[in-house]
Design an enzyme around this catalytic site. Structure first.
Site, PDB file in Angstrom:
ATOM      1  N   ILE A 125     -26.132 -42.904  29.639  1.00  0.00           N
ATOM      2  CA  ILE A 125     -26.596 -41.672  28.991  1.00  0.00           C
ATOM      3  C   ILE A 125     -26.527 -40.505  29.972  1.00  0.00           C
ATOM      4  O   ILE A 125     -26.495 -39.354  29.565  1.00  0.00           O
ATOM      5  CB  ILE A 125     -28.016 -41.814  28.396  1.00  0.00           C
ATOM      6  CG1 ILE A 125     -29.067 -42.058  29.487  1.00  0.00           C
ATOM      7  CG2 ILE A 125     -28.062 -42.880  27.321  1.00  0.00           C
ATOM      8  CD1 ILE A 125     -30.494 -41.785  29.009  1.00  0.00           C
ATOM      9  N   ASP A 126     -26.496 -40.792  31.279  1.00  0.00           N
ATOM     10  CA  ASP A 126     -26.478 -39.713  32.286  1.00  0.00           C
ATOM     11  C   ASP A 126     -25.145 -38.956  32.349  1.00  0.00           C
ATOM     12  O   ASP A 126     -25.081 -37.857  32.897  1.00  0.00           O
ATOM     13  CB  ASP A 126     -26.762 -40.297  33.683  1.00  0.00           C
ATOM     14  CG  ASP A 126     -28.200 -40.725  33.848  1.00  0.00           C
ATOM     15  OD1 ASP A 126     -28.967 -40.627  32.875  1.00  0.00           O
ATOM     16  OD2 ASP A 126     -28.572 -41.165  34.956  1.00  0.00           O
ATOM     17  N   ARG A 170     -30.396 -39.147  36.681  1.00  0.00           N
ATOM     18  CA  ARG A 170     -30.718 -39.483  38.081  1.00  0.00           C
ATOM     19  C   ARG A 170     -30.089 -38.503  39.061  1.00  0.00           C
ATOM     20  O   ARG A 170     -30.769 -37.632  39.584  1.00  0.00           O
ATOM     21  CB  ARG A 170     -30.260 -40.910  38.378  1.00  0.00           C
ATOM     22  CG  ARG A 170     -30.543 -41.362  39.790  1.00  0.00           C
ATOM     23  CD  ARG A 170     -30.182 -42.797  39.992  1.00  0.00           C
ATOM     24  NE  ARG A 170     -31.060 -43.680  39.262  1.00  0.00           N
ATOM     25  CZ  ARG A 170     -32.299 -43.990  39.648  1.00  0.00           C
ATOM     26  NH1 ARG A 170     -32.794 -43.480  40.737  1.00  0.00           N
ATOM     27  NH2 ARG A 170     -33.036 -44.804  38.922  1.00  0.00           N
TER      28      ARG A 170
END
Ligand code: F6P
Length: 334
Positions: A125-126, A170
């Protein structure tokens, strides 16, 4: 051939479609095996023959039916030995690894050490896998983050508050950036663009005075709080939204609340974009396998599906930069 499929790292909407579609294409000529729990499935020999019929009922949901883990098969030499031995005994001719940079790096090493032929499919998803404009799961996560943010916004307006939405991300702030652009947030904080919190508080204070409410979107990755690390060295993130809310409330004197949708944006059913992307990635993976063209990662570039050497992604991340950073600066630059 005997072909194994695994999913590793955080789950992402669209994974089940990729696994299902690939199985459907491959089973015409080959035996397909699900490797359960990512790379751990090789270490534990948790590998089972599957058919598309086993998978179809779960294919269009979020999550990953064949499970996942953050196991690093190259963590130490003893583990590499077990990994190599098990791979030989399992007799898999090809492994399709569906994952983010950690899972795909392990795939690249598997190929480089001559342990198996691999093809990689990027998901997270990042959206931070190098070499592809989109990864499976990003579009769905952003759409869900937008839905959550819009619903938060209505109550911010009613109660005349400042609101912070903390989203996953992240190293890269793609989810926060897209959510911020799509909801026209008053400020967005991303890991690639450190900002002094006083600047954020003062900007938000002005907006609040003018309009009676304000919205900030923040990527969880702007601050690490330590805690347990996974086998690839990543610590657990989360918590910066609440800290920022307290800070802003102290500086502005206005009531500030934070919400953390967390894993919720990761668990929903895939959007049209992610469904079609998963199907297109599976199709390209299938033709690479039929051509015996291994050591590749499928990728999305300018609307086309292409493939690149999997080693190209090693040690790199796709971060917010260039055009996207310019867009960031137009709305939230100092
Ligand atoms: O790597 C994708 C990701 O969604 C990150 O944004 C996030 O920090 C992490 O996974 C969280 O994963 P977990 O499920 O281990 O909490």
């Amino acid at each position: 051939m005997r072909i194994g499929i695994l999913t590793g790292g955080g789950d992402a909407p669209g994974l089940n479609i990729a696994v299902y579609t690939l199985t459907k294409l491959l089973e015409r000529k080959h035996e397909v095996y699900a490797i359960f729990h990512g790379w751990r499935g090789i270490l534990d020999k948790e590998v089972r023959r599957v058919t598309s019929k086993d998978l179809i009922d779960f294919a269009f949901t979020g999550g990953t039916f064949i499970r996942t883990s953050r196991t690093n098969p190259f963590k130490d030499e003893a583990r590499v030995e077990t990994f190599a031995r098990n791979l030989k005994e399992l007799g898999l001719d090809v492994i399709v690894a569906i994952g983010g940079d950690d899972t795909l790096s392990a795939a690249a090493q598997t190929q480089a050490r001559g342990l198996a032929n691999v093809v990689g499919i990027p998901k997270t998803i990042d959206n931070d896998v190098y070499g592809t404009d989109y990864t499976i799961g990003f579009d769905t996560a952003v759409n869900e983050a937008i839905r959550v943010t819009e619903s938060f916004k209505t109550t911010l307006i009613s109660h005349e508050r400042i609101g912070i939405v903390e989203v996953m991300g992240r190293e890269a702030g793609w989810i926060a950036l897209f959510t911020g652009l799509a909801t026209m947030a008053d400020f967005v904080l991303i890991p690639e663009r450190p900002v002094n919190w006083d600047v954020v508080a003062n900007r938000v204070k002005e907006v609040y005075r003018d309009r009676g409410w304000a919205l900030v979107v923040v990527s969880e990755g702007i601050k690490e709080y330590g805690g347990p690390r996974d086998e690839f060295g990543h610590s657990r993130l989360g918590g910066v939204g609440n800290e920022l809310a307290q800070y802003i409330e102290k500086i502005t004197g206005f009531e500030t609340r934070a919400v953390v949708p967390g894993h919720i944006i990761r668990g929903v059913a895939p959007t049209a974009f992610d469904r079609v992307l998963a199907v297109r990635f599976a199709t390209e993976t299938h033709s690479l396998i039929e051509d015996g063209d291994f050591s590749k990662m499928v990728a999305y570039r300018n609307g086309d599906i292409v493939n690149i050497p999997i080693t190209e992604i090693l040690g790199k991340n796709r971060l917010v930069s260039g055009y996207w950073m310019r867009l960031y600066e137009i709305y939230w630059g100092l």
